[in-house]
Each structure stands twice: as structure tokens, then as C-alpha cells.
Design a protein around this motif. Sequence first.
Motif, short mmCIF file in Angstrom:
data_model
loop_
_atom_site.label_atom_id
_atom_site.label_comp_id
_atom_site.label_asym_id
_atom_site.label_seq_id
_atom_site.Cartn_x
_atom_site.Cartn_y
_atom_site.Cartn_z
N VAL A 143 -15.71 39.27 45.41
CA VAL A 143 -14.74 38.32 44.50
C VAL A 143 -15.59 38.38 42.85
O VAL A 143 -16.59 37.90 43.02
CB VAL A 143 -14.38 37.19 45.02
N GLY A 144 -14.84 38.88 42.19
CA GLY A 144 -15.22 38.92 40.72
C GLY A 144 -16.08 40.07 40.39
O GLY A 144 -16.80 40.09 39.29
N ASN A 145 -16.09 41.19 41.38
CA ASN A 145 -17.01 42.11 41.16
C ASN A 145 -16.12 43.47 40.58
O ASN A 145 -16.75 44.78 40.89
CB ASN A 145 -17.86 42.33 42.18
N GLY A 146 -14.99 43.40 40.16
CA GLY A 146 -14.26 44.42 39.89
C GLY A 146 -12.92 44.79 40.35
O GLY A 146 -12.07 45.51 39.68
N MET A 147 -12.54 44.02 41.61
CA MET A 147 -11.24 44.11 41.98
C MET A 147 -10.24 43.36 41.17
O MET A 147 -10.63 42.42 40.46
CB MET A 147 -11.12 44.06 43.26
N PRO A 148 -8.95 43.68 41.07
CA PRO A 148 -7.93 42.86 40.43
C PRO A 148 -7.71 41.63 41.22
O PRO A 148 -8.00 41.39 42.40
CB PRO A 148 -6.66 43.72 40.36
N ALA A 149 -7.23 40.48 40.49
CA ALA A 149 -7.02 39.23 40.99
C ALA A 149 -6.34 39.14 42.32
O ALA A 149 -6.79 38.32 43.25
CB ALA A 149 -6.47 38.42 39.97
N ASN A 150 -5.41 39.86 42.39
CA ASN A 150 -4.56 39.94 43.74
C ASN A 150 -5.38 40.23 44.91
O ASN A 150 -5.30 39.68 45.92
CB ASN A 150 -3.08 41.01 43.48
N GLU A 151 -6.08 41.55 44.84
CA GLU A 151 -6.90 41.90 45.73
C GLU A 151 -8.38 41.00 46.11
O GLU A 151 -8.68 40.66 47.35
CB GLU A 151 -7.48 43.21 45.54
N ASP A 152 -8.89 40.51 45.10
CA ASP A 152 -9.52 39.25 45.30
C ASP A 152 -9.36 38.29 46.10
O ASP A 152 -9.97 37.45 46.89
CB ASP A 152 -10.40 38.89 43.90
N ARG A 153 -8.02 37.82 45.67
CA ARG A 153 -7.37 36.61 46.36
C ARG A 153 -7.29 36.96 47.71
O ARG A 153 -7.30 36.09 48.60
CB ARG A 153 -5.97 36.31 45.71
N ALA A 154 -6.68 38.19 48.17
CA ALA A 154 -6.46 38.64 49.47
C ALA A 154 -7.63 38.71 50.20
O ALA A 154 -8.05 38.18 51.43
CB ALA A 154 -5.79 39.88 49.56
N PRO A 201 -18.65 33.62 56.72
CA PRO A 201 -19.49 32.88 55.70
C PRO A 201 -18.79 33.31 54.32
O PRO A 201 -18.59 34.34 54.26
CB PRO A 201 -20.68 33.29 55.91
N LEU A 202 -18.79 32.22 53.37
CA LEU A 202 -18.23 32.39 51.98
C LEU A 202 -19.57 32.60 51.22
O LEU A 202 -20.03 31.76 50.54
CB LEU A 202 -17.44 31.27 51.74
N ILE A 203 -20.07 33.76 50.97
CA ILE A 203 -21.36 34.13 50.34
C ILE A 203 -20.91 34.88 49.07
O ILE A 203 -20.82 36.24 49.24
CB ILE A 203 -22.50 34.65 51.07
N ALA A 204 -20.59 34.18 47.90
CA ALA A 204 -20.29 34.90 46.83
C ALA A 204 -21.40 35.97 46.32
O ALA A 204 -22.58 35.78 46.30
CB ALA A 204 -20.08 33.85 45.55
N GLY A 205 -21.06 37.00 45.53
CA GLY A 205 -21.96 38.04 45.28
C GLY A 205 -21.84 38.38 43.72
O GLY A 205 -22.19 39.69 43.40
N ASN A 206 -21.09 37.74 43.00
CA ASN A 206 -20.65 38.13 41.44
C ASN A 206 -21.64 37.49 40.63
O ASN A 206 -22.49 36.56 40.99
CB ASN A 206 -19.35 37.50 41.49
N ASP A 207 -21.49 37.60 39.32
CA ASP A 207 -22.26 36.96 38.42
C ASP A 207 -21.67 35.65 37.90
O ASP A 207 -20.58 35.65 37.20
CB ASP A 207 -22.47 37.98 37.06
N LEU A 208 -22.00 34.39 38.50
CA LEU A 208 -21.46 33.12 38.30
C LEU A 208 -21.50 32.79 36.86
O LEU A 208 -20.94 31.95 36.45
CB LEU A 208 -22.10 32.17 39.07
N ARG A 209 -22.55 33.44 35.85
CA ARG A 209 -22.34 32.97 34.72
C ARG A 209 -21.34 33.48 33.84
O ARG A 209 -21.36 32.88 32.65
CB ARG A 209 -24.09 33.41 34.16
#
Length: 410
Positions: A258-269, A280-288
Amino acid sequence: MKKLLSLLILLTCSVTAFSQGNNYEQNYKKYEGLALTPPMGWNSWNKFACNVDENLIKEVADAMVASGMKDAGYTYINIDDCWHGERDSLGFIHPDPKRFPSGMKALADYIHAKGLKFGIYSDAGSQTCGGRPGSRGYEFQDAQMYASWGVDYLKYDWCNTEGLKAEGAYKTMTAALQKAGRPVVLSICEWGNDKPWEWGQTVGHLWRTTGDIYNCFDCIEDHGTWQSWGVMQILDKQEGLRQYAGPGHWNDPDMLEVGNGMPANEDRAHFTMWSMIAAPLIAGNDLRSMSKETTDILTNKEVIAVNQDKLGIQGFKYASKDSLETWFKPLDGGKWAVVFLNRSKQPQKVEFDWKNTPVTDELSKRELNASKTTYKLRNLWTKKDVGNTKKAFKAEVPAHDVVMLLLSSK
């Protein structure tokens, strides 16, 4: 006299051997009471790969608090591969002095001071996947160092493991962590090759079920000798594994993109389905530098509550027709989460007759029967109540998107 002397020597050797055996007895069982719900946090690999240093990790920890992710339940700040420096003359590992000049203890203290937990990475082989020193032959020394630094989470990879058997290798690290004396969540990362779901429950707290994810909704990335998998490909590979998941032991379909280039609808899915399968919900994007859309997805507390439900029951696919899938997840208090997942590139209409479609989950022995009980419906992405189960639910699910409902009888 000679016979008596021989007998005394034999008894002395036997007692010595027996006592040494006790001294070297190992505990191959993980720390209990950890990861009773799927771990939530952040890992550096998906966005930054080997480009990690202490300033980045501090800034991400700051951003986890400032963005509201900590308040939403995210806990772990995990450094993946390439933090390593060299081993000293006694074999103890140290961080790269240029990237982490303050040392790992200082970094862990910084993270702990924010009310977060600190995770690190190693590998069961001689080298990590990024070519840094692995833990093979140094497991107990590495575990001692991690404990001295204040490590709370260890992702343990599977590169360069020639001749090793996965179960034995991971048990060795579990024993080392136990010997070091600091409770650590152990993430088994051997990509599902040796069916870790069959032996991992007592050894680790989560285990990877597949190869690596990458930021694509429905495709495969071919690297020649290995492949990375899109979100839907990884979701499909979870089939038949739900019986192995539960509090303290989770199937891990890899980290979030999530947040690494897919559009919002795909991130949401993507986020929805990981929540439904108790991943596990381990985010992998740039939180900054998150967009509002990305932040809203990652911090949706109502969706996260489905993932973090204390029963720890992994959701299941109930039906699939024309690329529209229907998923159910039993929740505490007699509630249910329901998702309509549209895998196609066109919008799809859904109509679900609750009263005439009872749903039984044989694994959890739970039943959703709207002819006996009326459930209220709440859309967890629009955050609006949308009626009840007295009449059929009708909606249009956008392409590569979801409609996610919470059913509650109270």
C-alpha cells in the motif's frame, strides 16, 4: 581394586556427561504470549531495499507517530537486510558504522521512547539475501547481541542455506532467542518452501507462505531463477492454509505494498484482503511522504479491527463468479466481516440475499443465519450504516476494488 577403580571412573564420566547434557539442553519453543493478534508495523525492504540508515529509521518512527499509524495500532519499526557491518574477533555482529554510527542500542532506545518496538533482520544461511553476514553458526551470539540492543522482532530469512533443513534451522534460532532471555517475535521467512505452517506453530509467531510480493495487483514478475507475485496471486496461494492460523501463529502472505505505486482502489482491495485473512499488517511504503489516500487506507480503524479480532480466525472465500468473489470472516461477539472483491477490470454488480443464504464455517463452527437473526450492516470504507439483512444487499463494486461490510446483531 582395579575393577572398583574402573567402576568409579565410569560412574564419574556418566555423571559428568549427564550434567553436561542438562547444561546444553535447548528450548526449541518460541516465546508464548506474543503476537496474539497479527503483528502490525513497518518494514524497510519494499520501499528502500538496501538503502537504510539510522536517520531514515528515526524519521520513519517519527512519521509512524505523526501520521496516526501508531494510534491505529502499528507497533513495530523493522529494519530489513543490509544494516550489517562486520563480525568482531569473537564473532559478534555489529551494524555498519557508516550507516548506523550511533549503534543499534541507541536506535532501539529512540524507537522505544516513542512507545514503538524495534525489529531487525537476519538470515539462516551464511549470508543474507543482500550478501551481508548471515547467522549460520552464529545464532547464539547474534541472539545475545539482539537482546543487548533491545530487539523485539526478528525477521529470519532463507538465502544461502545450502544443506540446511528449515525446521531445524529455525529451531536453532528459537533456542538462541530463548537462551538470550529477551522475548522476541520470530518471523519465519523461508517462503513456504518447506510447509512451515505444518511445523511453525511452536517455533515462530508467523511464517511466510509464498515468495516475495511486489506492487502489482494481478501479475507476476519473472526474475529468471525466481518470481515475485502480485497481490491477487499471493491471495490465491493462501487457499487451504486457514486452519493453521490463530492467536500467536499466523500465515504471512508478505508485507503490504500500500502506498508503493498502485492506485487507491487496488491499495484498498489489498489492505482489505490482508485484513480478512488475518495477515500481519506490515507496511512497506515511505511513511514520511504518504498521500491522504494512503494514510486513510492504512489507518482505517474499522478495517483494522477486523484484522485484529481477538478470535484470530482467518477469513475464507465463500463464492466466486465472473471475477467477483465473496469472502466471510467470523468475528468476536457473533459479528461477521463480509467482502465482495472485484478482480475484473470492469465494475460488477452484487446482490446477496442474506435471509436465503445461510453461511456456515466448518472450521470455526460458526453460522451466519439471517433467517434467525437480523444483522445490521455497516460499510467499513464509507463508514456508513447501510441497512440490515432483512432485505438483499445490492451494490456496484468498482474494478479492482471491494465493498466491505460488518454484520452485527446488537
